[in-house]
Design an enzyme around this catalytic site. Structure first.
Site, short mmCIF file in Angstrom:
data_model
loop_
_atom_site.label_atom_id
_atom_site.label_comp_id
_atom_site.label_asym_id
_atom_site.label_seq_id
_atom_site.Cartn_x
_atom_site.Cartn_y
_atom_site.Cartn_z
N PHE A 140 0.78 -1.21 0.03
CA PHE A 140 0.03 -0.08 0.02
C PHE A 140 0.97 1.35 0.19
O PHE A 140 1.68 1.38 0.69
CB PHE A 140 -0.81 0.03 1.12
CG PHE A 140 -1.87 1.24 1.11
CD1 PHE A 140 -2.85 1.34 0.57
CD2 PHE A 140 -1.48 2.23 2.00
CE1 PHE A 140 -3.81 2.26 0.49
CE2 PHE A 140 -2.61 3.72 1.92
CZ PHE A 140 -3.46 3.51 1.10
N ASP A 186 9.14 2.82 1.41
CA ASP A 186 7.98 3.53 1.94
C ASP A 186 7.79 3.36 3.48
O ASP A 186 7.53 2.40 3.84
CB ASP A 186 6.75 2.87 1.14
CG ASP A 186 5.59 3.55 1.81
OD1 ASP A 186 5.72 4.31 2.85
OD2 ASP A 186 4.39 3.64 1.08
N LYS A 236 2.70 9.77 8.27
CA LYS A 236 2.06 9.66 9.57
C LYS A 236 2.63 9.86 10.93
O LYS A 236 2.50 10.96 11.31
CB LYS A 236 1.75 7.93 9.59
CG LYS A 236 0.99 7.42 8.51
CD LYS A 236 0.36 6.06 8.57
CE LYS A 236 -0.74 5.66 7.72
NZ LYS A 236 -0.73 4.89 6.51
C1 LIG Z 1 -0.73 5.31 5.11
C2 LIG Z 1 0.15 4.94 4.18
C3 LIG Z 1 0.46 5.62 2.95
C4 LIG Z 1 -0.53 6.68 2.54
O1 LIG Z 1 -0.29 7.78 3.60
P1 LIG Z 1 -1.46 9.19 3.23
O2 LIG Z 1 -1.00 10.12 4.35
O3 LIG Z 1 -2.56 8.62 3.52
O4 LIG Z 1 -1.57 9.60 1.99
C5 LIG Z 1 1.24 5.24 2.12
N1 LIG Z 1 2.06 4.36 2.51
C6 LIG Z 1 2.00 3.54 3.42
C7 LIG Z 1 2.94 2.36 3.74
C8 LIG Z 1 1.07 3.72 4.36
O5 LIG Z 1 0.70 3.03 5.41
#
Ligand SMILES: *Cc1c(COP(=O)(O)O)cnc(C)c1O
Length: 404
Positions: free
Chosen positions: A138, A223, A252
């Site tokens: 994701f 990521d 986050k």
């Molecule tokens: C939450 C998340 C995203 C997206 O972040 P947003 O602030 O919602 O755009 C991307 N990569 C990972 C691994 C995530 O957990």
């Protein structure tokens, strides 16, 4: 107009892309929240791994209010002190030489993917544009990031997806060997898949990706939107694995609840983002940067990071105790304060059924896919709140079992 909003207003006024729980929290302090009725909850969800220091932590409130009385916004026509201080702090603490600031994880990943494409384009040519990602990964909800993500249910139904994206199997290097070639510009991976079910990469997998990227002159993108900013017990998870990416994204926990994202990279890669190639109105916003700087400086200390590991051990013990009694989990896994409990075969797909029961018992928790209960509490949650939250979780689990 002045009526207190209710949950019914969500269905009436909001685009229906979410289905929020019934209760509306109105106040938070540390790892406790209170709803409109004054009911109290313990927060094991942390705003989906965002509230790294709980709610209204004095250090973050101070950083935000001090900046709020000074300067809110400038645009990128000017730079500002908080953004520069944040960038410098991130560079000094990591592999990175350069930082790009933005407002969310999706934006950080969008920047990372565009940077990788542009780097390959400028240094190698048009042909080198392929991106390797992984099933179940994701990376956000912008159209590029959702296409790179490995959960087709999120990208289907929006028309033709961007080309040049292929997906391998997470923790399976052979699947990557079959996909990667000299036309590959980047491999994007979460060191631990979050939304995909709290699945840590093996050290061999990440090292193998590093080697394959080097062999094909491709960039390795980590990521760390969910794993970063102290969540796994180091400032970034790559530091625990000892495998260094070319680009890393964070969001986050980075802002502890204030919207902020960052993309970190090296001088060698950053250079292709010349003025005008990419941007964001709010990137480097003074309020966001001031809060993120305070969060990073608070989190990246031996005491706080060691505390993450201690709390991990404590939560794991509690989950194992619950499981010895009730037998609902097949496996308990994760790193630091990103912990997943996969449901046992008899409860397959039932993780989401725990959430409303937990809420009734006064506990906020999360799931990661249909089969994994996910906990992502504050990095500084008090032990007493862990104990009380676990007692509430056990009552919720007992009710799930009794209703079976
Ligand atoms: C939450 C998340 C995203 C997206 O972040 P947003 O602030 O919602 O755009 C991307 N990569 C990972 C691994 C995530 O957990």
């Amino acid at each position: 107009m002045s009526q207190t909003p209710t949950r019914a207003d969500f269905d009436r006024y909001m685009v229906p892309n979410y289905a929020p729980q019934k209760a509306i929290p109105v106040r938070g302090e540390g790892s406790r929240l209170w709803d409109q009725e004054g009911r109290e909850y313990i927060d094991f969800a942390g705003g989906i791994a965002v509230n790294s220091l709980g709610h209204c932590h004095p250090v973050l409130v101070e950083a935000l209010t001090a900046q709020a009385n000074r300067l809110w916004h400038l645009s990128n026509v000017y730079t500002n002190e908080p953004a520069l201080a944040l960038a410098r702090s991130l560079v000094e603490r990591t592999f990175a030489d350069k930082v790009y600031l933005c407002s969310s994880g999706g934006e950080a990943n969008e920047a990372a993917l565009k940077l990788a494409r542009r780097w390959a384009h400028d240094h190698h040519g048009e042909h080198k544009h392929r991106i390797v990602s992984f099933a179940q990964s994701f990376h956000g909800r912008t159209f590029f990031t959702v296409s790179v993500g490995g959960q087709p249910k999120y990208s289907a139904g929006f028309g033709p997806v961007p080309g040049g994206i292929v997906h391998g199997e997470f923790n399976d290097l052979d699947s990557v060997r079959d996909l990667i070639d000299d036309d590959t510009c980047a491999v994007m991976v979460e060191p631990m898949q979050g939304e995909g079910g709290i699945v840590p990469a093996t050290p061999e997998f990440l090292q193998g990706l590093r080697d394959l990227c080097d062999a094909h002159d491709a960039l390795l993108i980590f990521d760390e939107v969910q794993t970063g900013a102290g969540r796994t017990g180091s400032l970034f998870a790559y530091q625990q694995y000892g495998v260094t990416p070319d680009i890393l994204t964070s969001a986050k926990s980075l802002g502890g609840g204030f919207p902020v994202g960052a993309m970190l990279t090296t001088d060698a890669v950053a250079g292709v983002f010349t003025p005008g190639t990419h941007g964001s109105t709010y990137g480097g916003n003074p309020l966001a940067s001031a809060v993120a700087l305070a969060a990073v400086e608070f989190i990246d200390t031996p005491e706080v990071l060691a505390g993450v590991q201690q709390r991990h051990d404590l939560i794991r013990e509690h989950l194992e105790t619950i499981n010895r009694k009730h037998g609902v989990f097949r496996e308990i896994r994760g790193m630091g304060l990103l912990i997943g409990a996969e449901m046992a075969p008899g409860y397959a797909g039932r993780a989401k059924d725990i959430l409303p029961l937990a809420l009734e018992e006064g506990l906020m928790a999360l799931i990661a896919g249909p089969n994994v209960l996910r906990l992502a509490p504050s990095l500084v949650i008090p032990e007493a709140d862990i104990a009380e939250g676990m007692a509430r979780l056990e009552r919720a689990v007992a009710r799930l079992v009794a209703a079976q």
